[in-house]
Design a protein around this motif. Structure first.
Motif, mmCIF file in Angstrom:
data_model
loop_
_atom_site.group_PDB
_atom_site.id
_atom_site.type_symbol
_atom_site.label_atom_id
_atom_site.label_comp_id
_atom_site.label_asym_id
_atom_site.label_seq_id
_atom_site.Cartn_x
_atom_site.Cartn_y
_atom_site.Cartn_z
ATOM 1 N N ASP A 97 0.830 -1.204 0.000
ATOM 2 C CA ASP A 97 0.000 0.000 0.000
ATOM 3 C C ASP A 97 0.866 1.256 0.000
ATOM 4 O O ASP A 97 0.619 2.200 -0.755
ATOM 5 N N TYR A 98 1.922 1.250 0.827
ATOM 6 C CA TYR A 98 2.807 2.419 0.894
ATOM 7 C C TYR A 98 3.534 2.616 -0.434
ATOM 8 O O TYR A 98 3.673 3.744 -0.923
ATOM 9 N N SER A 99 4.000 1.525 -1.014
ATOM 10 C CA SER A 99 4.735 1.606 -2.272
ATOM 11 C C SER A 99 3.856 2.152 -3.397
ATOM 12 O O SER A 99 4.298 2.979 -4.211
ATOM 13 N N LEU A 100 2.597 1.718 -3.441
ATOM 14 C CA LEU A 100 1.678 2.195 -4.472
ATOM 15 C C LEU A 100 1.385 3.684 -4.317
ATOM 16 O O LEU A 100 1.268 4.415 -5.299
ATOM 17 N N LYS A 101 1.290 4.137 -3.077
ATOM 18 C CA LYS A 101 0.961 5.539 -2.818
ATOM 19 C C LYS A 101 2.136 6.476 -3.086
ATOM 20 O O LYS A 101 1.949 7.629 -3.498
ATOM 21 N N THR A 102 3.361 6.006 -2.836
ATOM 22 C CA THR A 102 4.526 6.900 -2.895
ATOM 23 C C THR A 102 5.491 6.609 -4.043
ATOM 24 O O THR A 102 6.334 7.450 -4.361
ATOM 25 N N GLY A 103 5.393 5.420 -4.625
ATOM 26 C CA GLY A 103 6.337 5.046 -5.670
ATOM 27 C C GLY A 103 7.661 4.525 -5.143
ATOM 28 O O GLY A 103 8.572 4.229 -5.923
ATOM 29 N N LEU A 104 7.781 4.382 -3.832
ATOM 30 C CA LEU A 104 9.023 3.892 -3.244
ATOM 31 C C LEU A 104 9.193 2.407 -3.563
ATOM 32 O O LEU A 104 8.272 1.610 -3.375
ATOM 33 N N GLU A 105 10.369 2.026 -4.029
ATOM 34 C CA GLU A 105 10.649 0.615 -4.304
ATOM 35 C C GLU A 105 11.006 -0.091 -2.995
ATOM 36 O O GLU A 105 11.900 0.345 -2.270
ATOM 37 N N ILE A 106 10.304 -1.187 -2.709
ATOM 38 C CA ILE A 106 10.538 -1.924 -1.471
ATOM 39 C C ILE A 106 10.830 -3.385 -1.798
ATOM 40 O O ILE A 106 10.048 -4.043 -2.483
#
Length: 349
Positions: A97-106
């Motif tokens: 969810d965080y990655s989708l919202k911010t574009g951060l690669e995890i």
């Protein structure tokens, strides 16, 4: 290994260590101490930690901090002994969810699992509990390992594997596994069966990372059974805690994620294979069941050294909603006579 491999990490890579969180402040302090020790050993890399539930910083808080330090890619590690619902569903759902919202690669790392370093850490905790005892014949002693307990049979079976490895490492006369919740046998009914084996000495080892309500309950159940069996010597071993071998395993998991050797056991995963008895759970959506208690910060400060369980009655009233709002699939053995049904209508919980 640290000075070699991790010196090669790009400056835009950060590390996130994810803890479960606890209602007991001492447990969260222990996790924070361990995370800070890992952070100190990786001084050239941004390292943060966050909690799935109850405690702060939350996972999102920690990821925000890493992004604020110009991190573009995160290696996220679940601080979980074995992969069950938290490692397979709750944490990945929050990260996705965080990655989708911010574009951060995890990049999601794997759990601590069955590892020689973890077995060694467990062995040292057991040694500490018995070294002060004179004339301690291991081949006449029963070892009981207490796992957290899960609705995931793969995670539960790993505790049994650890038990067997410890039994053979030390040469205990016998070894058995019990659990603190969800599955069977639970601690008290399990111990009441095991005392019938006739051993005069029983070592009880809680295979937990940190202190907290559950470790306290384990010791209360041991005390209850001990009171009814005065001829048996019960020895409580310490939990893993901030052991150097535990930190060593975390570093290995970071290395695996970085080098692409981040493999998990999918052949026995109830969500990926038609595991006998759990066929209905194949392909269930990956969702978190802990959003409503994320960062709740409803901790207990009664305990100066370790959770005593004094606050259980207070917690149950205020957190009753949390205990019943989870929408987990129904565990097929929830009515097992040595499982959670033994806790109903009991003042011992």
């Amino acid at each position: 290994m640290i000075s070699g491999l991790f010196d090669k990490l790009d400056s835009n890579i950060g590390i996130l260590i994810i803890g479960h969180g606890s209602r007991n402040s001492h447990a969260t302090d222990e996790f924070a101490t361990l995370a800070e020790r890992i952070k100190a050993s990786l001084s050239n890399i941004p390292v943060e930690y966050g909690y799935l539930e109850f405690s702060c910083p939350t996972i999102a808080n920690a990821l925000d901090t890493l992004r604020g330090n110009s991190v573009k890619k995160v290696i996220a590690l679940p601080a979980m002994l074995f992969a069950a619902g938290h490692a397979k569903n709750d944490i990945p759902a929050v990260l996705n969810d965080y990655s989708l919202k911010t574009g951060l690669e995890i990049i999601y790392g794997r759990e601590l699992g069955i590892d020689n370093s973890m077995v060694c850490a467990a062995g040292e905790r057991i040694k500490e509990s018995i070294n002060s005892k004179s004339e301690f014949p291991l081949n006449k002693t029963l070892l009981v390992v207490v796992g957290r307990g899960s609705s995931d049979p793969d995670a539960n079976s790993n505790v049994s594997k650890l038990t067997r490895m410890l039994v053979e490492s030390f040469g205990f006369a016998w070894g058995e596994t019990v659990y603190s919740g969800v599955t069977f046998p639970l601690v008290e009914p399990g111990l009441r069966k095991l005392v019938k084996l006739g051993f005069s000495r029983i070592v009880v080892f809680p295979y937990f990372l940190f202190s907290g309500v559950l470790v306290s309950r384990i010791r209360k159940y041991v005390q209850l059974v001990a009171l009814d069996n005065p001829d048996i010597e019960f020895i409580n071993a310490g939990y893993l805690g901030n052991h150097s071998k535990v930190r060593e395993t975390f570093i290995s998991r970071i290395s695996e994620a970085f080098t692409g050797e981040n493999t998990m056991n999918c052949s026995l995963c109830k969500y990926r294979s038609n595991l006998l008895g759990f066929e209905s759970e194949v392909g269930l959506p990956q969702v978190s069941h802990h959003n409503h208690v994320e960062g709740l910060m409803q901790s207990c400060n009664l305990c100066e050294i370790e959770c005593t369980g004094e606050c259980d009655s207070q917690e149950k009233t205020s957190l009753n909603e949390h205990e019943h709002e989870h929408e987990h699939p129904i565990y097929p053995h929830s009515q097992h006579p040595f499982g959670p049904v033994t806790l109903r209508n009991s003042k011992r919980t």
